[in-house]
Design an enzyme around this catalytic site. Structure first.
Site, PDB file in Angstrom:
ATOM      1  N   ASP A 105      -1.334 -38.682  13.673  1.00 17.49           N
ATOM      2  CA  ASP A 105      -0.764 -39.944  13.794  1.00 17.49           C
ATOM      3  C   ASP A 105       0.775 -39.996  13.693  1.00 17.49           C
ATOM      4  OD1 ASP A 105      -1.243 -42.643  14.541  1.00 17.49           O
ATOM      5  OD2 ASP A 105      -1.826 -43.303  12.369  1.00 17.49           O
ATOM      6  N   LYS A 161       1.199 -46.796  -2.688  1.00 15.33           N
ATOM      7  CA  LYS A 161       0.265 -47.359  -1.817  1.00 15.33           C
ATOM      8  C   LYS A 161      -1.095 -47.601  -2.200  1.00 15.33           C
ATOM      9  CE  LYS A 161      -1.263 -45.678   2.709  1.00 15.33           C
ATOM     10  NZ  LYS A 161      -1.377 -44.494   3.866  1.00 15.33           N
TER      11      LYS A 161
END
Length: 181
Positions: A107, A10
């Site tokens: 989240d 990522k």
């Protein structure tokens, strides 16, 4: 990798909303948190202005991709949906009750739930997470609209209940395959 293990990288884009603080939070937390229902951080890189996180590869992608982009994937049957819900619940239970100090994810949403080749779910993306005892109060609201706890929106105080509320929204998604946003 040389071991034969497939990894995912990522890369934090320079124009990303996720900044240095969120990157450091994710590295710090995932460096010490280990559970079968959390993504495994293999390593990270911060050389030459690049910020990269290296994870164990989750071959089936995100839960959101299965719920909302099913023309490319087989629809999830009820047994798989129930097992995904249980995997996420176990991951959250570990964060809230097993980690020392406890961690609030902040989240929980379908795009942050990753699936391996056996459709086992792992909670991902810890950039907005907080160690519960350190900083419960957010200076500005963070998270994803549609998943945010109304109490958090009104008070700005992050609690375990905020994650539980988001998990409830995730259960709605698993049952109805409807995006809460």
């Amino acid at each position: 990798m040389s071991s034969g293990e497939t990894i995912a990288v990522k890369v934090l884009a320079t124009n990303s909303k996720q900044g240095e603080k969120e990157f450091q939070t994710e590295v710090t937390l995932l460096g010490r948190l280990h559970h079968r229902n959390l993504v495994n951080l293999v390593g990270y890189c911060t050389e030459k202005g690049q910020h990269m996180l290296i994870y164990v590869y989750m071959s089936k992608g995100s839960l959101a991709s299965h719920l909302y982009h099913s023309q490319h994937k087989e629809p999830l049957n009820w047994d798989v949906r129930v097992h995904i819900a249980l995997d996420v619940a176990r991951g959250l239970e570990y964060l809230h009750d097993g980690a020392v100090p406890p961690v609030i994810h902040g989240d929980i949403k379908s795009s942050n739930i990753l699936l391996d080749d056996l459709m086992k779910a792992r909670v991902a993306d810890f950039g907005l997470s907080r160690v519960e005892m350190v900083n419960k109060h957010a200076a500005n609201l963070r998270g994803t609209i549609g998943y945010l706890d109304p109490e958090y929106i009104s008070t700005g105080t992050f609690t375990k209940k905020s994650d539980v509320y988001s998990f409830g929204v995730l259960l709605f998604e698993l049952i109805a395959a409807r995006n809460p946003q």
